[in-house]
Scaffold this active site. Structure first.
Site, short mmCIF file in Angstrom:
data_model
loop_
_atom_site.label_atom_id
_atom_site.label_comp_id
_atom_site.label_asym_id
_atom_site.label_seq_id
_atom_site.Cartn_x
_atom_site.Cartn_y
_atom_site.Cartn_z
N THR A 5 1.77 6.90 0.57
CA THR A 5 0.88 5.86 0.05
C THR A 5 1.07 5.60 -1.44
O THR A 5 1.58 6.48 -2.15
CB THR A 5 -0.59 6.31 0.27
N SER A 39 0.82 -1.22 0.00
CA SER A 39 0.00 0.00 0.00
C SER A 39 0.84 1.26 0.00
O SER A 39 0.31 2.36 -0.01
CB SER A 39 -0.91 0.00 1.23
N THR A 56 -2.16 2.78 3.35
CA THR A 56 -1.34 3.99 3.53
C THR A 56 -0.66 3.89 4.87
O THR A 56 -1.13 3.17 5.74
CB THR A 56 -2.28 5.22 3.57
N ARG A 91 -4.99 9.92 -10.67
CA ARG A 91 -5.86 10.11 -9.49
C ARG A 91 -4.98 10.41 -8.26
O ARG A 91 -4.02 9.71 -7.98
CB ARG A 91 -6.68 8.85 -9.24
N THR A 105 -6.20 7.55 6.94
CA THR A 105 -6.05 6.53 5.90
C THR A 105 -7.47 6.11 5.52
O THR A 105 -8.42 6.39 6.25
CB THR A 105 -5.25 5.30 6.40
N GLY A 106 -7.56 5.42 4.40
CA GLY A 106 -8.89 4.97 3.98
C GLY A 106 -9.35 5.74 2.75
O GLY A 106 -8.52 6.33 2.05
N1 ASP Z 1 -6.19 7.53 1.66
C1 ASP Z 1 -5.46 6.90 0.60
C2 ASP Z 1 -5.98 7.38 -0.70
O1 ASP Z 1 -7.16 7.58 -0.83
C3 ASP Z 1 -5.52 5.45 0.61
C4 ASP Z 1 -5.52 4.78 1.94
O2 ASP Z 1 -5.29 5.39 2.94
O3 ASP Z 1 -5.77 3.59 2.01
O4 ASP Z 1 -5.21 7.46 -1.62
#
Ligand code: ASP
Length: 353
Positions: A224, A86, A206, A234, A257-258
């Site tokens: 990330t 990730s 991340t 993106r 994160t997320g």
């Molecule tokens: N927040 C990160 C993103 O949207 C991905 C993640 O944290 O899993 O790129």
């Protein structure tokens, strides 16, 4: 460091002012205890994949290093790790099979930040983000420009796509649709091929880390490879100051994160810091961020049958006093801290069961 000196100065002045009225011996004693009182208790917080990163960061903090040095050196371990798919080297690629990384850093004492987004071929984007902060008049560089800048500063280019990540990407591509020409391994008997299965779904991942150093200064980093199989170009929340991370040296530091899109729409990290400024604990502030993401979501496709936000978003925060907290949209999540003694896993607060 400037800040801590100022902090100590204020406390010391207040104490010595009171002591002047009594005796000079008392005054000296007061100064000594003021020093103890203001020695910050260091802490570092990270997402669940940061155990080694926290060990490294705390080791450096204990040596007296600035929190910014510590958090970056910490997450570099995860960026270098091919098994963390990730972040950095070995991160899952975009829909064309190319790894594009996002990272940002923020330094509390100097109130500066730097970030890079959609950078290819450089395995430690957090280091490049730091150079953007320290050696440009800008905050954010993207894509080709970020890569050229990294090259100019001597960063080595390499292929970040490991075989492991390429195979995951290939499976995703082959199972994406029954209508296209890419097929997963199959026999002539197989009918249902080219169907997306749970295990090939796109995922997030991340590392965020915030830390409070021995001088009472805060810094943070988020790095990330972003949403797996994303549209090339993106950019998620991670490299956006105020969304994927934010720190205010007088208050606290936060990150996320997320699902980055939800966080971009809510600028949660800066909100968490502002809620802490208003007196909320780190955990309360992180929960408010979850609440805000859920309440502001109007799109049915992003909600479950009960109208609740269905994606995962996680927040992490520490304040100037060294208190920590984290919250997730749903139960079962956790975050890590290093409080100077050991890495500890803490259950996150949550909005929904
Ligand atoms: N927040 C990160 C993103 O949207 C991905 C993640 O944290 O899993 O790129």
């Amino acid at each position: 460091m400037e800040n801590i000196n100022r902090r100590k100065f204020i406390k010391t002045t207040a104490l010595s002012g009171a002591a002047v009225a009594t005796s000079s011996i008392l005054n000296l004693e007061s100064l000594a205890s003021a020093k103890e009182e203001t020695a910050a208790k260091p802490i570092a917080i990270s997402s669940g994949n940061g155990a080694k990163a926290l060990e490294k960061a705390m080791e450096m903090i204990k040596e007296g290093k600035d929190a910014i040095d510590a958090v970056i050196a910490g997450v570099n371990i995860v960026e270098d790790d091919p098994n963390d798919m990730s972040v950095g080297y070995g991160g899952l690629p975009n829909e064309e099979g190319v790894v594009e990384l996002d990272a940002a850093v923020m330094h509390g004492p100097s109130y500066r930040a730097g970030s890079v987004a959609g950078i290819r071929n450089i395995k430690n984007p957090s280091k490049v983000a730091r150079v953007v902060m320290e050696r440009t008049d800008h905050v954010l560089l993207v894509g080709e420009g970020a890569l050229k800048f990294a090259r100019a500063h001597g960063f080595a280019e390499e292929n970040l796509l490991t075989d492991q990540a390429r195979e995951v990407w290939l499976k995703w591509k082959e199972n994406l649709s029954k209508e296209d020409d890419w097929l997963p391994p199959h026999t002539i008997e197989d009918k249902e091929i080219g169907q997306i299965f749970e295990k090939y779904l796109r995922h997030y991942g991340t590392i965020h880390m915030s830390a409070l150093d021995m001088n009472g200064n805060l810094s943070c980093v988020t790095t990330t490879s972003g949403l797996s199989f994303k549209i090339p170009g993106r950019i998620g929340d991670s490299p956006i100051i105020g969304a994927g991370l934010y720190c205010d040296n007088e208050v606290g530091s936060a990150g996320s994160t997320g699902r980055g899109e939800a966080n971009l729409l809510n600028c949660s990290s800066v909100m968490i810091v502002e809620w802490m400024r208003q007196g909320k604990s780190p955990e309360e502030a992180c929960l408010l961020a979850c609440k805000r993401v859920n309440e502001r979501c109007r799109e049915k496709r992003l909600q479950d049958d009960q109208g609740k936000f269905k994606h995962g978003v996680s927040f992490y925060a520490i304040n100037k006093k060294g208190e920590h907290g984290g919250a997730n949209m749903r139960s079962g999540g956790s975050y890590l801290i290093h409080d100077g003694t050991a890495v500890k896993r803490i259950e996150s607060a949550y909005l929904f069961k």
